[in-house]
Design a protein around this motif. Structure first.
Motif, PDB file in Angstrom:
ATOM      1  N   PRO A 116     -39.153  16.883  35.780  1.00 51.39           N
ATOM      2  CA  PRO A 116     -38.287  16.350  34.713  1.00 51.39           C
ATOM      3  C   PRO A 116     -39.044  15.536  33.662  1.00 51.39           C
ATOM      4  O   PRO A 116     -38.714  15.586  32.480  1.00 51.39           O
ATOM      5  CB  PRO A 116     -37.274  15.482  35.466  1.00 51.39           C
ATOM      6  CG  PRO A 116     -37.283  16.007  36.862  1.00 51.39           C
ATOM      7  CD  PRO A 116     -38.674  16.474  37.118  1.00 51.39           C
ATOM      8  N   GLU A 117     -40.048  14.776  34.101  1.00 53.68           N
ATOM      9  CA  GLU A 117     -40.814  13.958  33.153  1.00 53.68           C
ATOM     10  C   GLU A 117     -41.607  14.837  32.192  1.00 53.68           C
ATOM     11  O   GLU A 117     -41.673  14.571  30.984  1.00 53.68           O
ATOM     12  CB  GLU A 117     -41.747  13.016  33.908  1.00 53.68           C
ATOM     13  CG  GLU A 117     -41.040  11.892  34.644  1.00 53.68           C
ATOM     14  CD  GLU A 117     -40.240  11.007  33.697  1.00 53.68           C
ATOM     15  OE1 GLU A 117     -40.741  10.708  32.589  1.00 53.68           O
ATOM     16  OE2 GLU A 117     -39.111  10.629  34.054  1.00 53.68           O
ATOM     17  N   VAL A 118     -42.220  15.879  32.728  1.00 51.54           N
ATOM     18  CA  VAL A 118     -42.983  16.801  31.878  1.00 51.54           C
ATOM     19  C   VAL A 118     -42.045  17.521  30.914  1.00 51.54           C
ATOM     20  O   VAL A 118     -42.353  17.679  29.726  1.00 51.54           O
ATOM     21  CB  VAL A 118     -43.768  17.806  32.741  1.00 51.54           C
ATOM     22  CG1 VAL A 118     -44.454  18.849  31.864  1.00 51.54           C
ATOM     23  CG2 VAL A 118     -44.798  17.088  33.606  1.00 51.54           C
ATOM     24  N   ASP A 119     -40.894  17.927  31.436  1.00 47.31           N
ATOM     25  CA  ASP A 119     -39.926  18.618  30.585  1.00 47.31           C
ATOM     26  C   ASP A 119     -39.448  17.705  29.463  1.00 47.31           C
ATOM     27  O   ASP A 119     -39.309  18.132  28.308  1.00 47.31           O
ATOM     28  CB  ASP A 119     -38.746  19.086  31.427  1.00 47.31           C
ATOM     29  CG  ASP A 119     -37.807  19.986  30.646  1.00 47.31           C
ATOM     30  OD1 ASP A 119     -38.297  20.933  30.002  1.00 47.31           O
ATOM     31  OD2 ASP A 119     -36.589  19.744  30.656  1.00 47.31           O
ATOM     32  N   ARG A 120     -39.232  16.443  29.787  1.00 47.63           N
ATOM     33  CA  ARG A 120     -38.790  15.483  28.784  1.00 47.63           C
ATOM     34  C   ARG A 120     -39.853  15.295  27.702  1.00 47.63           C
ATOM     35  O   ARG A 120     -39.572  15.278  26.506  1.00 47.63           O
ATOM     36  CB  ARG A 120     -38.468  14.152  29.468  1.00 47.63           C
ATOM     37  CG  ARG A 120     -37.456  13.332  28.726  1.00 47.63           C
ATOM     38  CD  ARG A 120     -36.809  12.214  29.519  1.00 47.63           C
ATOM     39  NE  ARG A 120     -37.404  11.913  30.801  1.00 47.63           N
ATOM     40  CZ  ARG A 120     -36.803  12.173  31.965  1.00 47.63           C
ATOM     41  NH1 ARG A 120     -35.628  12.780  31.991  1.00 47.63           N
ATOM     42  NH2 ARG A 120     -37.369  11.848  33.100  1.00 47.63           N
TER      43      ARG A 120
END
Length: 544
Positions: free
Chosen positions: A94-98
């Motif tokens: 999720p952090e990378v996607d964000r």
């Protein structure tokens, strides 16, 4: 940003460290040369004159996750998915996607690819600030109207087979922005994409502040690609122009090999109204003392390209003269080719792509790689045949006559102009033999849509007109009116939503039991194909 001194992997047995290692495998299978050399390509019949020199004087503005969220399950069996690395899914973390979404939003806030200020001033300024990363590796530069991306992917696969590190820059993307920048045949990892942008961000801001116009989306991505290639570092870059050639953002690179795929009418408001006029701009990638590899061209375009080659002192290799397709036959899953290269013939080459146009793209790609390795100017012999066969057998080109479903068969093709539609229509009859074909067409409004529809009219039993989710999409009512003029009212169905259009086309294909050989073709735009690809999933979940 790390940089390395340029080297020339066209000498594949060079050993700069003296430790027995080389930049790549010997493309001639370890055999030595007898010292013979010549200045040009091979002649038309491969005879004793072979040594004679030949010197003829859509950016996405919508998050694809919106499309994915609206997906419905269609009544069809799933075909084997394309390799996951071709079209990566959203990052699982999720952090990378964000972080990736934040960068995508910032990039999409700039001028889109459809808005141009024809100048290399901004790109030149950025490259100067970054220390000219695009000069730290040799490049094969590709322009043309149709076939650029498929040809680039074939060139990349050949270079990888000879164990060279590659960087590939292509556009537009099918689903993910990260597809545009590939390292060693894989789309750049989302983490690295974000890191590269953030590293360049302060320098981009400096250029923005100093120039009359901010850098565009495409210019920033081009700068990111050149920087990522230098940081890798790559042995060779394979670079596709965005539009035109001379003032295209990619043209700050000097390609030792300049490739021109077939030129046809497209972007006529910006590039010219005839192939010859369009060729003036596209010929701008042919640089001094380069090798120009030219696909078969309309006569006026050929004259323009040859004149440019003469002016720059470039060596010319022409499809149909110095290289070409000797023989082709349809095979299961593709076609079997005999190709004439600059150094001789390559037999029993399996290409897992459909259509005579892809066979021609393969011949162009082969000639480009031969020229890169010095065949036609330094050597006269073929590349290692088994390596070439293995490379072509591994070629993929998402969204180019790509089968994504079975029962009925659903095919995606990114044809978006009349010339592209014509070769796609011809390939459909040869490779699939559908008894009934339903089209799903969702073009951009700035294209020759009538010409596109007329090219498909003979092969579509019915057409479902629709639109993709971007602002560039043609208004459905206008498209429907045009389609009725071309097909007749009884053959046209209107579905404003793409998912509804796909459902309707599948239903039409399955309408009567006698049509066991029915199929669906989704076409009109790379954007439409990308969105359909998500709807028709499932897609691979592995990140690049």
């Amino acid at each position: 940003m790390s940089q390395v001194p340029p080297h020339d992997p066209r000498d594949p047995v060079d050993d700069p460290a003296g430790d027995g290692d080389s930049y790549g495998r010997d493309p001639f299978d370890g055999e030595s040369f007898d010292g013979e050399s010549f200045d040009g390509g091979v002649d038309g019949d491969g005879g004793d004159d072979a040594g004679r020199g030949t010197r003829d004087r859509e950016i996405r503005d919508v998050d694809m996750a919106v499309i994915e969220a609206g997906s419905r399950t269609l009544r069809a069996d799933v075909a084997p998915p394309a390799p996951e690395d071709d079209v990566p899914a959203r990052p699982a973390d999720p952090e990378v996607d964000r972080a990736l979404r934040a960068v995508e939003e910032e990039l999409l806030g700039r001028w889109p690819e459809t808005r141009l200020e024809p100048s290399l001033d901004r790109m030149t300024a950025l490259m100067d600030i970054l220390g000219e990363p695009q000069r730290t590796y040799p490049a094969i530069h590709i322009t043309g109207t149709n076939g650029k991306t498929s040809t680039a992917r074939m060139i990349e696969r050949l270079l990888l087979a000879f164990e060279l590190r590659t960087g590939r820059y292509t556009s537009p993307h099918v689903q993910s922005m990260t597809e545009r920048i590939s390292l060693d045949g894989r789309p750049i990892a989302p983490e690295r994409f974000v890191e590269t942008y953030r590293d360049l961000q302060p320098y981009i801001a400096m250029v923005d502040a100093a120039q009359p116009h901010r850098m565009s989306f495409f210019e920033v991505l081009t700068g990111m690609a050149y920087a990522a290639f230098a940081d890798a570092p790559v042995d060779v870059a394979v670079v596709e122009v965005g539009m035109g050639g001379g003032w295209d953002a990619t043209n700050v690179v000097d390609g030792q090999v300049a490739v021109v795929t077939p030129i046809a009418l497209d972007h006529t408001d910006r590039l010219g109204g005839t192939p010859g006029e369009i060729a003036v701009e596209k010929s701008g990638i042919i640089k001094k003392d380069a090798t120009a590899v030219l696909a078969a061209q309309p006569a006026d375009a050929a004259r323009t390209l040859l004149a440019r080659a003469a002016d720059t002192g470039a060596t010319v290799a022409r499809e149909g003269a110095e290289f070409g397709v000797v023989h082709r036959e349809v095979a299961v899953g593709g076609q079997l080719l005999t190709l004439k290269g600059l150094g001789g013939e390559y037999e029993q080459v399996f290409l897992p792509l459909h259509g005579a146009h892809q066979a021609s793209n393969a011949a162009v790609a082969l000639a480009a790689v031969e020229a890169f390795f010095g065949i036609g100017s330094l050597h006269l012999r073929t590349l290692d045949q088994d390596t070439v066969r293995a490379a072509f057998a591994a070629v993929t080109s998402p969204g180019r006559l790509e089968v994504v479903r079975r029962s009925p068969t659903v095919v995606l093709d990114a044809a978006h102009n009349p010339a592209g539609a014509q070769v796609t229509a011809a390939a459909l009859g040869e490779a699939f033999g559908f008894s009934r074909l339903v089209g799903v067409v969702g073009p951009s409004g700035d294209k020759d849509v009538r010409g596109l529809l007329e090219a498909f009219e003979p092969v579509f039993a019915e057409v479902v007109v629709t639109r993709n989710s971007t602002t560039r999409a043609m208004d459905v009512d206008e498209l429907a009116a045009l389609a009725v003029e071309v097909f007749g009212e009884e053959r046209v169905q209107v579905e404003p939503r793409l998912d509804d259009a796909l459902e309707a086309a599948v239903a039409l294909a399955e309408e009567e039991g006698e049509y066991a050989g029915a199929g669906v073709l989704v076409t009109g735009s790379v954007i439409t194909v990308g969105e359909a690809r998500l709807l028709l999933g499932p897609q691979g979940k592995k990140n690049a």
